[in-house]
Design a protein around this motif. Structure first.
Motif, short mmCIF file in Angstrom:
data_model
loop_
_atom_site.label_atom_id
_atom_site.label_comp_id
_atom_site.label_asym_id
_atom_site.label_seq_id
_atom_site.Cartn_x
_atom_site.Cartn_y
_atom_site.Cartn_z
N ALA A 132 -1.88 54.22 -11.39
CA ALA A 132 -0.68 54.10 -10.55
C ALA A 132 -0.78 55.08 -9.38
O ALA A 132 -1.71 55.90 -9.31
CB ALA A 132 0.54 54.40 -11.40
N SER A 133 0.20 55.01 -8.48
CA SER A 133 0.19 55.92 -7.33
C SER A 133 0.55 57.34 -7.78
O SER A 133 1.20 57.53 -8.81
CB SER A 133 1.18 55.44 -6.27
OG SER A 133 2.49 55.43 -6.81
N THR A 134 0.15 58.30 -6.98
CA THR A 134 0.58 59.68 -7.18
C THR A 134 1.98 59.80 -6.58
O THR A 134 2.22 59.37 -5.45
CB THR A 134 -0.39 60.64 -6.47
OG1 THR A 134 -1.65 60.57 -7.14
CG2 THR A 134 0.10 62.08 -6.48
N VAL A 135 2.92 60.34 -7.35
CA VAL A 135 4.30 60.46 -6.87
C VAL A 135 4.59 61.91 -6.49
O VAL A 135 4.44 62.82 -7.32
CB VAL A 135 5.32 60.00 -7.95
CG1 VAL A 135 6.74 60.10 -7.42
CG2 VAL A 135 5.02 58.57 -8.40
N ILE A 136 4.98 62.11 -5.24
CA ILE A 136 5.26 63.47 -4.74
C ILE A 136 6.67 63.51 -4.15
O ILE A 136 7.01 62.69 -3.28
CB ILE A 136 4.22 63.89 -3.68
CG1 ILE A 136 2.81 63.88 -4.31
CG2 ILE A 136 4.55 65.29 -3.13
CD1 ILE A 136 1.68 64.11 -3.32
N ASP A 137 7.46 64.45 -4.64
CA ASP A 137 8.83 64.60 -4.14
C ASP A 137 8.83 65.54 -2.94
O ASP A 137 8.50 66.72 -3.06
CB ASP A 137 9.71 65.17 -5.27
CG ASP A 137 11.18 65.15 -4.90
OD1 ASP A 137 11.50 65.03 -3.70
OD2 ASP A 137 12.02 65.26 -5.82
N LEU A 138 9.19 64.99 -1.79
CA LEU A 138 9.25 65.81 -0.57
C LEU A 138 10.69 66.04 -0.14
O LEU A 138 10.96 66.39 1.00
CB LEU A 138 8.48 65.11 0.57
CG LEU A 138 6.97 64.90 0.39
CD1 LEU A 138 6.40 64.13 1.58
CD2 LEU A 138 6.24 66.23 0.24
N SER A 139 11.64 65.81 -1.06
CA SER A 139 13.04 65.90 -0.65
C SER A 139 13.59 67.33 -0.78
O SER A 139 14.68 67.63 -0.31
CB SER A 139 13.90 64.95 -1.48
OG SER A 139 13.89 65.34 -2.85
N GLY A 140 12.83 68.22 -1.44
CA GLY A 140 13.31 69.60 -1.61
C GLY A 140 12.63 70.55 -0.64
O GLY A 140 12.00 70.14 0.33
N ASP A 141 12.72 71.84 -0.94
CA ASP A 141 12.12 72.85 -0.06
C ASP A 141 10.61 72.85 -0.16
O ASP A 141 9.90 73.09 0.81
CB ASP A 141 12.65 74.25 -0.41
CG ASP A 141 14.16 74.33 -0.18
OD1 ASP A 141 14.64 73.56 0.68
OD2 ASP A 141 14.83 75.11 -0.87
N GLU A 142 10.11 72.57 -1.36
CA GLU A 142 8.65 72.56 -1.58
C GLU A 142 8.24 71.21 -2.14
O GLU A 142 8.95 70.64 -2.97
CB GLU A 142 8.28 73.65 -2.62
CG GLU A 142 8.41 75.07 -2.12
CD GLU A 142 7.38 75.41 -1.04
OE1 GLU A 142 6.23 74.97 -1.18
OE2 GLU A 142 7.76 76.09 -0.08
N PRO A 143 7.06 70.70 -1.74
CA PRO A 143 6.58 69.44 -2.34
C PRO A 143 6.40 69.62 -3.85
O PRO A 143 5.93 70.64 -4.31
CB PRO A 143 5.21 69.22 -1.67
CG PRO A 143 5.24 70.04 -0.44
CD PRO A 143 6.12 71.21 -0.73
#
Length: 206
Positions: free
Chosen positions: A182-193
């Protein structure tokens, strides 16, 4: 029963892409290839189709974490809040590619997703998926297909996918063998990825 349409990634047939887009606009569900696993998608603007996908997945639509498959980075901006330069650089470096980025959603999200603060965005490196969303003119909402029995061919071989899904969707696209990762999921919605799931996309991007 679903249609089974063969499309060659090297040169997606314009007529076949138009056929698929018409089905999506009419509220149909499509299983299509990406740069990772095969995806199950529908037109983001079609409420009935969104409900159908949520039902297949066994979840309530307002609780669903579906991804938006966009054609390019400029498409993404219609659905997310203003992002800073460092976030934009990451997107530019990784897309199109096997990543899902979680970004803060804006007020243009379809009404079904209005209560969501964030949205998962995909720009897959797959010519068929990109041709479909480009022709459609807006993103498709997508979720990966998976098999409860963990028989991996079911999620990679288009003919086996068709066998399993033909009564639940309108089209299965044969775009060649899919991937198991599957794809790598990265949360960029906070201060740090923050990496939420390590998948096919490399983490050497920061």
């Amino acid at each position: 029963m679903a249609q089974f349409i063969k499309i060659y990634p090297e040169n997606p047939n314009e007529k076949e892409i138009e056929r698929i887009v018409k089905i999506l606009k009419d509220g149909g569900l499509v299983i299509y290839p990406t740069d990772t696993v095969y995806g199950l998608g529908c037109d983001i603007t079609n409420s009935k189709a969104l409900e159908k996908i949520a039902k297949i997945k066994g979840i309530k639509l307002d609780k669903a974490n579906f991804s938006f498959v966009c054609h390019d980075i400029s498409d993404i901006s219609g659905y997310i809040k203003q992002i800073d330069t460092s976030t934009f650089k990451i997107l530019k470096k990784c897309l199109p590619g096997p990543y899902t980025f979680i970004l803060p959603g804006n007020n243009n999200l379809p009404k079904e997703f209005k209560n969501k603060k964030t949205v998962g965005i995909r720009v897959p490196d797959n010519s068929i998926a990109l041709a479909i969303v480009k022709k459609l003119g807006n993103p498709i909402v997508s979720t990966s297909i998976y098999d409860e029995d963990e028989v991996l061919e079911y999620t990679t071989d288009p003919e086996l996918i068709f066998e399993k899904w033909q009564n639940r969707v309108d089209v299965v696209i044969d775009g060649g063998y899919g991937d198991n990762y599957a794809s790598t999921v990265i949360d960029l919605s906070g201060d740090e990825p923050e990496v939420l799931r390590e998948g096919k996309g490399s983490l050497d991007i920061f």
